[in-house]
Write a protein that holds these residues in place. Structure first.
Motif, PDB file in Angstrom:
ATOM      1  N   TRP A   1      51.893  47.005  35.095  1.00  0.00           N
ATOM      2  CA  TRP A   1      51.732  47.163  36.540  1.00  0.00           C
ATOM      3  C   TRP A   1      53.017  46.772  37.240  1.00  0.00           C
ATOM      4  O   TRP A   1      53.741  45.876  36.781  1.00  0.00           O
ATOM      5  CB  TRP A   1      50.625  46.253  37.049  1.00  0.00           C
ATOM      6  CG  TRP A   1      49.235  46.744  36.810  1.00  0.00           C
ATOM      7  CD1 TRP A   1      48.395  46.396  35.788  1.00  0.00           C
ATOM      8  CD2 TRP A   1      48.513  47.669  37.622  1.00  0.00           C
ATOM      9  NE1 TRP A   1      47.202  47.055  35.910  1.00  0.00           N
ATOM     10  CE2 TRP A   1      47.243  47.843  37.026  1.00  0.00           C
ATOM     11  CE3 TRP A   1      48.811  48.376  38.787  1.00  0.00           C
ATOM     12  CZ2 TRP A   1      46.271  48.687  37.561  1.00  0.00           C
ATOM     13  CZ3 TRP A   1      47.851  49.214  39.320  1.00  0.00           C
ATOM     14  CH2 TRP A   1      46.599  49.362  38.723  1.00  0.00           C
TER      15      TRP A   1
ATOM     16  N   THR B   1      46.079  39.004  43.653  1.00  0.00           N
ATOM     17  CA  THR B   1      45.691  40.205  42.911  1.00  0.00           C
ATOM     18  C   THR B   1      46.479  40.325  41.617  1.00  0.00           C
ATOM     19  O   THR B   1      45.914  40.656  40.560  1.00  0.00           O
ATOM     20  CB  THR B   1      45.896  41.461  43.776  1.00  0.00           C
ATOM     21  OG1 THR B   1      45.007  41.414  44.899  1.00  0.00           O
ATOM     22  CG2 THR B   1      45.618  42.732  42.988  1.00  0.00           C
TER      23      THR B   1
ATOM     24  N   ARG C   1      45.291  38.753  38.411  1.00  0.00           N
ATOM     25  CA  ARG C   1      44.038  39.261  37.842  1.00  0.00           C
ATOM     26  C   ARG C   1      44.174  40.648  37.221  1.00  0.00           C
ATOM     27  O   ARG C   1      43.172  41.220  36.806  1.00  0.00           O
ATOM     28  CB  ARG C   1      42.962  39.291  38.934  1.00  0.00           C
ATOM     29  CG  ARG C   1      42.569  37.905  39.439  1.00  0.00           C
ATOM     30  CD  ARG C   1      41.609  38.016  40.617  1.00  0.00           C
ATOM     31  NE  ARG C   1      41.006  36.743  40.960  1.00  0.00           N
ATOM     32  CZ  ARG C   1      41.531  35.857  41.818  1.00  0.00           C
ATOM     33  NH1 ARG C   1      42.700  36.137  42.400  1.00  0.00           N
ATOM     34  NH2 ARG C   1      40.923  34.724  42.068  1.00  0.00           N
ATOM     35  N   LEU C   2      45.382  41.187  37.156  1.00  0.00           N
ATOM     36  CA  LEU C   2      45.560  42.548  36.657  1.00  0.00           C
ATOM     37  C   LEU C   2      45.870  42.620  35.173  1.00  0.00           C
ATOM     38  O   LEU C   2      45.975  43.717  34.635  1.00  0.00           O
ATOM     39  CB  LEU C   2      46.652  43.271  37.452  1.00  0.00           C
ATOM     40  CG  LEU C   2      46.287  43.649  38.881  1.00  0.00           C
ATOM     41  CD1 LEU C   2      47.448  44.380  39.546  1.00  0.00           C
ATOM     42  CD2 LEU C   2      45.033  44.514  38.929  1.00  0.00           C
TER      43      LEU C   2
ATOM     44  N   VAL D   1      52.754  42.414  34.301  1.00  0.00           N
ATOM     45  CA  VAL D   1      52.606  42.667  35.729  1.00  0.00           C
ATOM     46  C   VAL D   1      53.906  42.232  36.403  1.00  0.00           C
ATOM     47  O   VAL D   1      54.265  41.057  36.346  1.00  0.00           O
ATOM     48  CB  VAL D   1      51.415  41.912  36.338  1.00  0.00           C
ATOM     49  CG1 VAL D   1      51.299  42.220  37.830  1.00  0.00           C
ATOM     50  CG2 VAL D   1      50.115  42.267  35.618  1.00  0.00           C
TER      51      VAL D   1
ATOM     52  N   VAL E   1      44.904  42.328  49.447  1.00  0.00           N
ATOM     53  CA  VAL E   1      45.402  41.902  48.138  1.00  0.00           C
ATOM     54  C   VAL E   1      45.626  40.395  48.078  1.00  0.00           C
ATOM     55  O   VAL E   1      45.763  39.822  47.002  1.00  0.00           O
ATOM     56  CB  VAL E   1      46.705  42.631  47.765  1.00  0.00           C
ATOM     57  CG1 VAL E   1      46.440  44.074  47.414  1.00  0.00           C
ATOM     58  CG2 VAL E   1      47.725  42.525  48.895  1.00  0.00           C
TER      59      VAL E   1
ATOM     60  N   GLY F   1      41.676  38.907  46.589  1.00  0.00           N
ATOM     61  CA  GLY F   1      42.335  39.269  45.342  1.00  0.00           C
ATOM     62  C   GLY F   1      41.370  39.605  44.221  1.00  0.00           C
ATOM     63  O   GLY F   1      41.582  40.573  43.481  1.00  0.00           O
TER      64      GLY F   1
ATOM     65  N   ALA G   1      41.186  43.300  42.641  1.00  0.00           N
ATOM     66  CA  ALA G   1      41.469  43.503  41.219  1.00  0.00           C
ATOM     67  C   ALA G   1      40.286  44.158  40.507  1.00  0.00           C
ATOM     68  O   ALA G   1      40.478  45.011  39.631  1.00  0.00           O
ATOM     69  CB  ALA G   1      41.819  42.172  40.563  1.00  0.00           C
TER      70      ALA G   1
ATOM     71  N   ILE H   1      40.320  47.790  41.292  1.00  0.00           N
ATOM     72  CA  ILE H   1      41.425  48.437  40.584  1.00  0.00           C
ATOM     73  C   ILE H   1      41.082  48.624  39.111  1.00  0.00           C
ATOM     74  O   ILE H   1      41.361  49.675  38.525  1.00  0.00           O
ATOM     75  CB  ILE H   1      42.719  47.607  40.767  1.00  0.00           C
ATOM     76  CG1 ILE H   1      43.168  47.661  42.229  1.00  0.00           C
ATOM     77  CG2 ILE H   1      43.820  48.122  39.841  1.00  0.00           C
ATOM     78  CD1 ILE H   1      44.198  46.609  42.590  1.00  0.00           C
ATOM     79  N   ARG H   2      40.461  47.623  38.505  1.00  0.00           N
ATOM     80  CA  ARG H   2      40.063  47.764  37.096  1.00  0.00           C
ATOM     81  C   ARG H   2      39.055  48.900  36.919  1.00  0.00           C
ATOM     82  O   ARG H   2      39.141  49.669  35.959  1.00  0.00           O
ATOM     83  CB  ARG H   2      39.487  46.447  36.578  1.00  0.00           C
ATOM     84  CG  ARG H   2      40.539  45.386  36.250  1.00  0.00           C
ATOM     85  CD  ARG H   2      39.943  44.278  35.413  1.00  0.00           C
ATOM     86  NE  ARG H   2      38.870  43.583  36.129  1.00  0.00           N
ATOM     87  CZ  ARG H   2      39.057  42.549  36.931  1.00  0.00           C
ATOM     88  NH1 ARG H   2      40.282  42.091  37.134  1.00  0.00           N
ATOM     89  NH2 ARG H   2      38.034  41.972  37.530  1.00  0.00           N
TER      90      ARG H   2
END
Length: 227
Positions: free
Chosen positions: A3, A19, A22-23, A28, A203, A207, A211, A214-215
């Motif tokens: 990311w 955020t 948590r990605l 990241v 974000v 967060g 996230a 987004i997942r």
């Protein structure tokens, strides 16, 4: 797949961290755009194209191959420009609170929307945002705002070929729902999500919820081309 997160106007990587953390798993990257946060300070404020070129150079140097690119606010404009200039570097886009809505594409229009947004933001962000504004300086912020409001992000959307997640907080007046609906209509592969109770800095203040959305997006068929 790694990311890369791009921050908005006047701020830095710092408010993206709720955020970003948590990605994972996986890499990241959360760089500061030139002139902001901990980055170098060029003599003049970069426009959208110059920021996109700088981030493209960074991805090339990192040697990661294509990244999933998340932008917030002005960072969305840089992300879209990068996806058009260097489609080989972008596998998917997440545009959170994207600017600039053509319905308020002036400095005064954006300032008015910001004033409406502030009461809905978490006051605990204040120290981080104040530090970021100090690091950037008023002259650079105003010049970058000019670049933001004169950049036609909407006119570029039809050229985007990667899947796109459009994400906003339900209390965000800077990127209202009507604007995201209009963007979605110009994108070939778009998913739109609104997070209840959050404002423009979704974000930062939401967060975990951001996230999670987004997942779900990257794990769904939307990110992958049809067979």
């Amino acid at each position: 797949m790694p990311w890369m997160l791009l921050h908005g106007l006047a701020v830095s990587h710092r408010y993206l961290m709720p955020t970003a953390r948590r990605l994972g798993p996986g890499s990241v990257y959360v760089p500061d755009l030139a002139g902001f946060g901990l980055s170098g300070k060029p003599a003049t404020a970069l426009d959208v194209g110059a920021h996109a070129a700088t981030i493209a150079d960074l991805i090339d140097r990192l040697g990661t191959g294509p990244v999933r690119l998340l932008g917030n606010s002005f960072g969305c404009q840089v992300a879209v420009e990068l996806a058009i200039r260097r489609p080989d570097l972008v596998a998917a886009l997440v545009l959170t609170g994207p600017t600039t809505d053509p319905a308020a594409a002036t400095a005064w229009g954006q300032a008015g929307r910001l004033l409406r947004d502030l009461p809905h933001e978490d006051v605990r962000q204040t120290a981080i945002l104040a530090r970021d504004v100090r690091d950037a300086g008023a002259r650079r912020i105003l010049a970058t705002l000019h670049h933001a409001v004169t950049d036609d992000i909407y006119g570029k959307l039809m050229a985007i070929r990667v899947p796109v997640l459009l994400l906003r907080g339900s209390k965000d007046p800077i990127a209202p729902q009507a604007w995201l609906d209009r963007m979605a209509g110009s994108l070939s592969r778009a998913t739109a999500v609104t997070i209840g109770g959050a404002a423009h800095n979704v974000v930062s203040t939401a967060g975990a919820e951001a996230a999670a959305a987004i997942r779900r997006f990257v794990e769904s068929p939307h990110e992958h081309p049809a067979a």
